[in-house]
Design a protein around this motif. Structure first.
Motif, mmCIF file in Angstrom:
data_model
loop_
_atom_site.group_PDB
_atom_site.id
_atom_site.type_symbol
_atom_site.label_atom_id
_atom_site.label_comp_id
_atom_site.label_asym_id
_atom_site.label_seq_id
_atom_site.Cartn_x
_atom_site.Cartn_y
_atom_site.Cartn_z
ATOM 1 N N VAL A 206 0.731 -1.164 -0.250
ATOM 2 C CA VAL A 206 0.104 0.092 0.092
ATOM 3 C C VAL A 206 0.346 1.052 -0.326
ATOM 4 O O VAL A 206 1.041 2.292 -1.073
ATOM 5 N N VAL A 207 2.046 1.180 0.684
ATOM 6 C CA VAL A 207 2.896 2.439 0.687
ATOM 7 C C VAL A 207 3.781 2.773 -0.257
ATOM 8 O O VAL A 207 3.619 3.656 -0.996
ATOM 9 N N ASN A 208 4.007 1.419 -1.008
ATOM 10 C CA ASN A 208 4.545 1.907 -2.102
ATOM 11 C C ASN A 208 3.588 2.274 -3.300
ATOM 12 O O ASN A 208 3.853 2.905 -4.691
ATOM 13 N N LEU A 209 2.496 1.749 -3.403
ATOM 14 C CA LEU A 209 1.531 1.689 -3.990
ATOM 15 C C LEU A 209 0.719 3.897 -4.592
ATOM 16 O O LEU A 209 0.764 4.637 -5.174
ATOM 17 N N ILE A 210 0.894 3.799 -2.947
ATOM 18 C CA ILE A 210 0.297 5.503 -2.851
ATOM 19 C C ILE A 210 1.511 6.838 -3.331
ATOM 20 O O ILE A 210 1.286 7.329 -3.206
ATOM 21 N N ASN A 211 2.803 5.676 -3.046
ATOM 22 C CA ASN A 211 3.824 6.979 -3.430
ATOM 23 C C ASN A 211 3.802 6.819 -5.053
ATOM 24 O O ASN A 211 4.447 7.517 -5.484
ATOM 25 N N ARG A 212 3.237 5.601 -5.729
ATOM 26 C CA ARG A 212 3.577 5.935 -7.119
ATOM 27 C C ARG A 212 2.561 5.761 -8.224
ATOM 28 O O ARG A 212 2.570 6.644 -9.309
ATOM 29 N N CYS A 213 1.619 5.865 -7.378
ATOM 30 C CA CYS A 213 -0.330 5.883 -8.203
ATOM 31 C C CYS A 213 -0.688 7.176 -7.891
ATOM 32 O O CYS A 213 -0.707 7.865 -7.073
ATOM 33 N N LYS A 214 -0.511 7.657 -9.476
ATOM 34 C CA LYS A 214 -2.047 8.787 -9.088
ATOM 35 C C LYS A 214 -3.349 8.453 -8.911
ATOM 36 O O LYS A 214 -4.245 9.359 -9.148
ATOM 37 N N PHE A 215 -3.739 7.282 -9.341
ATOM 38 C CA PHE A 215 -4.579 7.502 -8.798
ATOM 39 C C PHE A 215 -5.006 6.109 -7.382
ATOM 40 O O PHE A 215 -4.271 5.036 -7.556
ATOM 41 N N LEU A 216 -6.715 5.376 -7.544
ATOM 42 C CA LEU A 216 -6.201 4.442 -6.322
ATOM 43 C C LEU A 216 -5.933 2.864 -6.986
ATOM 44 O O LEU A 216 -7.170 2.219 -8.364
ATOM 45 N N PRO A 217 -5.541 2.210 -6.608
ATOM 46 C CA PRO A 217 -4.804 0.787 -7.095
ATOM 47 C C PRO A 217 -5.810 -0.138 -7.372
ATOM 48 O O PRO A 217 -6.907 -0.100 -6.208
ATOM 49 N N SER A 218 -5.726 -0.858 -8.062
ATOM 50 C CA SER A 218 -6.859 -2.028 -8.363
ATOM 51 C C SER A 218 -6.189 -3.184 -7.184
ATOM 52 O O SER A 218 -5.175 -3.007 -6.001
ATOM 53 N N ILE A 219 -7.484 -3.786 -6.574
ATOM 54 C CA ILE A 219 -6.780 -5.090 -6.176
ATOM 55 C C ILE A 219 -5.868 -5.495 -6.876
ATOM 56 O O ILE A 219 -5.322 -6.117 -6.056
ATOM 57 N N ALA A 220 -5.915 -6.295 -8.330
ATOM 58 C CA ALA A 220 -5.538 -6.521 -9.016
ATOM 59 C C ALA A 220 -3.818 -6.333 -8.168
ATOM 60 O O ALA A 220 -2.972 -6.477 -8.245
ATOM 61 N N GLU A 221 -3.971 -4.650 -8.726
ATOM 62 C CA GLU A 221 -2.179 -4.387 -8.522
ATOM 63 C C GLU A 221 -1.907 -4.375 -7.657
ATOM 64 O O GLU A 221 -0.068 -4.159 -6.689
ATOM 65 N N LEU A 222 -2.540 -4.049 -6.314
ATOM 66 C CA LEU A 222 -2.032 -4.927 -4.745
ATOM 67 C C LEU A 222 -1.276 -5.863 -4.771
ATOM 68 O O LEU A 222 -0.270 -6.318 -3.642
ATOM 69 N N ARG A 223 -2.657 -6.930 -5.510
ATOM 70 C CA ARG A 223 -1.824 -8.453 -5.392
ATOM 71 C C ARG A 223 -0.477 -8.385 -6.058
ATOM 72 O O ARG A 223 0.399 -9.345 -5.742
ATOM 73 N N GLU A 224 -0.431 -7.630 -7.438
ATOM 74 C CA GLU A 224 0.965 -7.999 -7.949
ATOM 75 C C GLU A 224 1.915 -7.325 -7.161
ATOM 76 O O GLU A 224 3.056 -7.944 -7.230
ATOM 77 N N GLU A 225 1.479 -5.983 -6.324
ATOM 78 C CA GLU A 225 2.215 -6.079 -6.226
ATOM 79 C C GLU A 225 3.821 -6.084 -4.100
ATOM 80 O O GLU A 225 4.423 -6.800 -3.902
ATOM 81 N N CYS A 226 2.510 -7.302 -3.706
ATOM 82 C CA CYS A 226 2.016 -8.298 -3.107
ATOM 83 C C CYS A 226 3.036 -9.174 -3.629
ATOM 84 O O CYS A 226 3.932 -9.444 -2.732
ATOM 85 N N SER A 227 2.966 -10.007 -4.813
ATOM 86 C CA SER A 227 3.478 -11.048 -4.918
ATOM 87 C C SER A 227 4.985 -10.756 -5.125
ATOM 88 O O SER A 227 5.846 -11.685 -5.124
ATOM 89 N N ALA A 228 5.229 -9.349 -5.821
ATOM 90 C CA ALA A 228 6.859 -9.168 -6.099
ATOM 91 C C ALA A 228 7.415 -8.767 -4.573
ATOM 92 O O ALA A 228 8.781 -8.813 -4.453
ATOM 93 N N LEU A 229 6.898 -8.253 -3.714
ATOM 94 C CA LEU A 229 7.374 -7.949 -2.579
ATOM 95 C C LEU A 229 7.526 -9.189 -1.652
ATOM 96 O O LEU A 229 9.484 -9.614 -2.031
ATOM 97 N N SER A 230 6.952 -10.293 -1.783
ATOM 98 C CA SER A 230 7.212 -11.567 -1.423
ATOM 99 C C SER A 230 7.996 -12.282 -2.561
ATOM 100 O O SER A 230 9.134 -12.462 -1.422
ATOM 101 N N ALA A 231 9.014 -12.143 -3.981
ATOM 102 C CA ALA A 231 9.017 -12.644 -4.032
ATOM 103 C C ALA A 231 10.676 -12.206 -3.847
ATOM 104 O O ALA A 231 11.781 -13.109 -3.265
ATOM 105 N N TYR A 232 10.726 -11.393 -3.530
ATOM 106 C CA TYR A 232 12.290 -10.325 -3.266
ATOM 107 C C TYR A 232 12.836 -11.077 -2.128
ATOM 108 O O TYR A 232 13.646 -11.390 -1.430
#
Length: 226
Positions: free
Chosen positions: A46-72
């Motif tokens: 959520v913090v990452n996307l707030i800093n990066r997105c101009k519009f409200l992130p979708s559920i799919a965008e949040l899941r993708e960001e979570c997957s990327a974080l978990s993989a890292y």
């Protein structure tokens, strides 16, 4: 604080950042759809996307960001880019030759290299076209990469759904049986394809009913361990 409350707390930042877009109904939907995500990972996403997105992130965008974080965080091995995979193929072909190059490749790189490997055969003479082979390899690699990412998304989406997991395990077992010859596909009169278990073959009974001599039957039984 339970897991549900932690998820709500993580998503509450979205309510503050996009107060006009995040209605109560939408907030409840986000909480429900993201209930299976680790709250700590979700908070950072959520913090990452707030800093990066101009519009409200979708559920799919949040899941993708979570997957990327978990993989890292879990140091998962990243899939090489198509270009770097091609460079590895060229290096193995030149270093180990046509006969042994494939032995030094693995995973997706190996799978895609097999389709163009015959081009490295010296018996092909001047027929080798690097530009054509590279184009074919990269196209297949990118297609296979998309399939693998899709498979991973599907696997992650059902990891906590026991009903779907059991159904997947059953399908994998049945597919393995078909591949090993224990099951076969047959078509009904209506044109539908169905899986049919093959009846076990009693070789000893077949030998006993055959019209060969007793000595021959004994030799055949001995050969099959009967």
């Amino acid at each position: 604080m339970n897991n549900k409350e932690m998820i709500a707390q993580s998503l509450s930042m979205l309510q503050i950042a996009w107060s006009t877009d995040m209605t109560k109904e939408r907030f409840k939907l986000y909480c429900t759809m993201l209930a299976d995500v680790n709250p700590v990972t979700l908070t950072q996403a959520v913090v990452n996307l707030i800093n990066r997105c101009k519009f409200l992130p979708s559920i799919a965008e949040l899941r993708e960001e979570c997957s990327a974080l978990s993989a890292y965080v879990n140091a998962h091995k990243e899939i090489p880019t198509a270009q770097s995979a091609w460079e590895r193929v060229i290096k193995c072909a030149s270093t180990y030759g046509y006969e042994h190059g494939l032995e030094h490749l693995d995973g997706l790189t190996l799978k895609c290299a097999k389709s163009i490997w015959s081009s490295f055969n010296t018996l092909m003479g001047d027929e080798y076209n690097e530009a054509s082979c590279r184009s074919q390899f990269i196209k297949q690699y990118e297609q296979e990469e998309k399939r693998e990412m899709h498979r991973q998304r599907m696997a992650n989406s059902i990891k906590d759904n026991h009903v779907l997991l059991k159904a997947r395990e059953k399908a994998e077992k049945e597919q393995a049986m078909i591949m090993s010859g224990q099951k076969q596909i047959e078509m009904t009169r209506t044109g539908n394809l169905v899986e049919v278990a093959k009846e076990p073959v009693d070789v000893t009974e077949i030998i006993n009913k055959s019209k060969i001599s007793d000595k021959g039957k004994a030799l055949l039984k001995q050969a099959i361990g009967g």
